[in-house]
Design a protein around this motif. Sequence first.
Motif, PDB file in Angstrom:
ATOM      1  N   SER A   1       2.513   7.357  -2.397  1.00 53.78           N
ATOM      2  CA  SER A   1       3.140   7.038  -3.536  1.00 53.78           C
ATOM      3  C   SER A   1       4.244   8.441  -3.562  1.00 53.78           C
ATOM      4  O   SER A   1       4.393   9.278  -2.497  1.00 53.78           O
ATOM      5  CB  SER A   1       2.208   7.066  -4.691  1.00 53.78           C
ATOM      6  N   GLU A   2       4.812   8.565  -4.697  1.00 55.63           N
ATOM      7  CA  GLU A   2       5.691   9.491  -4.780  1.00 55.63           C
ATOM      8  C   GLU A   2       5.234  11.118  -4.892  1.00 55.63           C
ATOM      9  O   GLU A   2       5.477  11.907  -4.255  1.00 55.63           O
ATOM     10  CB  GLU A   2       6.667   9.434  -6.161  1.00 55.63           C
ATOM     11  N   SER A   3       3.650  11.098  -5.304  1.00 53.63           N
ATOM     12  CA  SER A   3       2.971  12.220  -5.511  1.00 53.63           C
ATOM     13  C   SER A   3       1.653  12.329  -4.496  1.00 53.63           C
ATOM     14  O   SER A   3       1.175  13.554  -4.340  1.00 53.63           O
ATOM     15  CB  SER A   3       2.570  12.618  -6.718  1.00 53.63           C
ATOM     16  N   LYS A   4       1.301  11.255  -3.988  1.00 55.18           N
ATOM     17  CA  LYS A   4      -0.102  11.376  -3.182  1.00 55.18           C
ATOM     18  C   LYS A   4       0.283  10.795  -1.779  1.00 55.18           C
ATOM     19  O   LYS A   4       0.787   9.818  -1.863  1.00 55.18           O
ATOM     20  CB  LYS A   4      -1.144  10.566  -3.772  1.00 55.18           C
TER      21      LYS A   4
ATOM     22  N   GLY B   1       7.838  13.996   3.794  1.00 51.17           N
ATOM     23  CA  GLY B   1       7.816  14.732   2.869  1.00 51.17           C
ATOM     24  C   GLY B   1       6.884  15.866   3.292  1.00 51.17           C
ATOM     25  O   GLY B   1       6.385  15.964   4.354  1.00 51.17           O
ATOM     26  N   THR B   2       6.703  17.085   2.469  1.00 46.69           N
ATOM     27  CA  THR B   2       5.713  18.010   2.442  1.00 46.69           C
ATOM     28  C   THR B   2       4.499  17.746   1.637  1.00 46.69           C
ATOM     29  O   THR B   2       4.742  17.580   0.570  1.00 46.69           O
ATOM     30  CB  THR B   2       6.359  19.490   2.390  1.00 46.69           C
ATOM     31  N   TRP B   3       3.330  17.839   2.273  1.00 40.99           N
ATOM     32  CA  TRP B   3       2.127  17.513   1.876  1.00 40.99           C
ATOM     33  C   TRP B   3       1.001  18.652   1.891  1.00 40.99           C
ATOM     34  O   TRP B   3       0.855  18.843   3.012  1.00 40.99           O
ATOM     35  CB  TRP B   3       1.743  16.023   2.544  1.00 40.99           C
TER      36      TRP B   3
ATOM     37  N   ARG C   1     -11.765  10.462   3.766  1.00 43.88           N
ATOM     38  CA  ARG C   1     -10.423  10.324   3.974  1.00 43.88           C
ATOM     39  C   ARG C   1      -9.773  11.596   3.422  1.00 43.88           C
ATOM     40  O   ARG C   1     -10.426  12.308   2.651  1.00 43.88           O
ATOM     41  CB  ARG C   1      -9.998   8.996   3.171  1.00 43.88           C
ATOM     42  N   MET C   2      -8.557  11.846   3.674  1.00 44.71           N
ATOM     43  CA  MET C   2      -7.932  12.976   3.470  1.00 44.71           C
ATOM     44  C   MET C   2      -6.803  12.704   2.407  1.00 44.71           C
ATOM     45  O   MET C   2      -6.212  11.627   2.678  1.00 44.71           O
ATOM     46  CB  MET C   2      -7.071  13.542   4.781  1.00 44.71           C
ATOM     47  N   ILE C   3      -6.964  13.510   1.345  1.00 42.45           N
ATOM     48  CA  ILE C   3      -5.986  13.278   0.216  1.00 42.45           C
ATOM     49  C   ILE C   3      -4.879  14.488   0.049  1.00 42.45           C
ATOM     50  O   ILE C   3      -5.422  15.420   0.073  1.00 42.45           O
ATOM     51  CB  ILE C   3      -6.940  12.995  -0.988  1.00 42.45           C
ATOM     52  N   PHE C   4      -3.763  13.955   0.255  1.00 45.33           N
ATOM     53  CA  PHE C   4      -2.819  15.246   0.131  1.00 45.33           C
ATOM     54  C   PHE C   4      -1.932  14.990  -1.151  1.00 45.33           C
ATOM     55  O   PHE C   4      -1.830  13.911  -1.737  1.00 45.33           O
ATOM     56  CB  PHE C   4      -1.680  15.034   1.297  1.00 45.33           C
ATOM     57  N   LYS C   5      -1.436  15.985  -1.631  1.00 41.33           N
ATOM     58  CA  LYS C   5      -0.396  16.014  -2.665  1.00 41.33           C
ATOM     59  C   LYS C   5       0.863  16.476  -2.186  1.00 41.33           C
ATOM     60  O   LYS C   5       1.067  17.182  -1.386  1.00 41.33           O
ATOM     61  CB  LYS C   5      -0.899  16.671  -4.217  1.00 41.33           C
ATOM     62  N   LYS C   6       2.095  15.819  -2.809  1.00 42.93           N
ATOM     63  CA  LYS C   6       3.351  16.248  -2.535  1.00 42.93           C
ATOM     64  C   LYS C   6       3.795  17.650  -3.140  1.00 42.93           C
ATOM     65  O   LYS C   6       3.405  18.110  -4.026  1.00 42.93           O
ATOM     66  CB  LYS C   6       4.260  15.279  -3.309  1.00 42.93           C
TER      67      LYS C   6
ATOM     68  N   CYS D   1       0.810  -1.240   0.087  1.00 42.15           N
ATOM     69  CA  CYS D   1      -0.225  -0.080  -0.040  1.00 42.15           C
ATOM     70  C   CYS D   1       0.854   1.232   0.016  1.00 42.15           C
ATOM     71  O   CYS D   1       0.470   2.294  -0.082  1.00 42.15           O
ATOM     72  CB  CYS D   1      -0.854  -0.059   1.211  1.00 42.15           C
ATOM     73  N   SER D   2       2.171   1.232   0.045  1.00 41.99           N
ATOM     74  CA  SER D   2       3.254   2.127   0.087  1.00 41.99           C
ATOM     75  C   SER D   2       4.246   1.924  -0.753  1.00 41.99           C
ATOM     76  O   SER D   2       4.936   0.930  -0.701  1.00 41.99           O
ATOM     77  CB  SER D   2       3.588   2.324   1.488  1.00 41.99           C
ATOM     78  N   GLU D   3       4.725   3.035  -1.524  1.00 40.88           N
ATOM     79  CA  GLU D   3       5.856   2.957  -2.357  1.00 40.88           C
ATOM     80  C   GLU D   3       7.293   2.732  -1.576  1.00 40.88           C
ATOM     81  O   GLU D   3       8.179   2.116  -1.865  1.00 40.88           O
ATOM     82  CB  GLU D   3       6.277   3.829  -3.327  1.00 40.88           C
ATOM     83  N   LYS D   4       6.902   3.465  -0.376  1.00 35.43           N
ATOM     84  CA  LYS D   4       8.123   3.801   0.649  1.00 35.43           C
ATOM     85  C   LYS D   4       7.571   3.302   2.173  1.00 35.43           C
ATOM     86  O   LYS D   4       6.470   3.545   2.213  1.00 35.43           O
ATOM     87  CB  LYS D   4       8.723   5.071   0.566  1.00 35.43           C
TER      88      LYS D   4
END
Length: 155
Positions: free
Chosen positions: A133-136, A41-43, A147-152, A33-36
Motif C-alpha cells: 500500500s502507500e505506507s506498508k 520505494g524505500t522501505w 512474514r516481513m513487514i516494512f513501512k515506507k 492485494c496491491s494498490e500499485k
Amino acid sequence: MKKIASYLAIFAFFGLTAFECGNHVDCCVMPACSEKATLTGTWRLESYQNVSTGAEEKDPEPEGKGAVFTFKDDEKEGTITGHTFANEISGAYTLMGGCSVKITAFGGTKVGEPGWSGKAWLNSNATANFQVSESKFILTYPNAAERMIFKKTQK
C-alpha cells in the motif's frame, strides 16, 4: 424442446445479472492485494510477523540504523539496494502475476549480523507473495513461519 431451451437461456441470463452490485462495483472480483503494480520505494523493516499466530517481533531499535531496502522497478523487473544493520545489500527481482515477486539475486557485504537484522536477508531464486500500500509492504514466502513487514520511509 425449443421452449425449454428458451426458458433455460432466460433463466441463466437473469441468474447471472440478478446479483449485480452496481454499475461501478464488480462484486465478483476479489480486491487487489496491491494498490500499485510496483514495489518502488524505500522501505524499513518494521517487524517479523508469525504467519500462524499473528504475533509480531518488532524492530528492537526503531530509531536506529535498521534494515532499509530501496526497490526500484518498471512494474516488471527491478533492483534492490540498501543496508541491514551491519551490511550493504543489493539485488534484483521480477514482478509476477498474482502479487508475487521472484527475488532473482540478493547479496551484500559479509559482516556478522545481529540476530534481528540477520533474518532480513531475502532468499535468492525464491518466489514470495506481497501486499503493498502507500505506507506498508508485506513479504511472505510460501511455507515460511514469518512474514516481513516494512513501512515506507520518509526519504
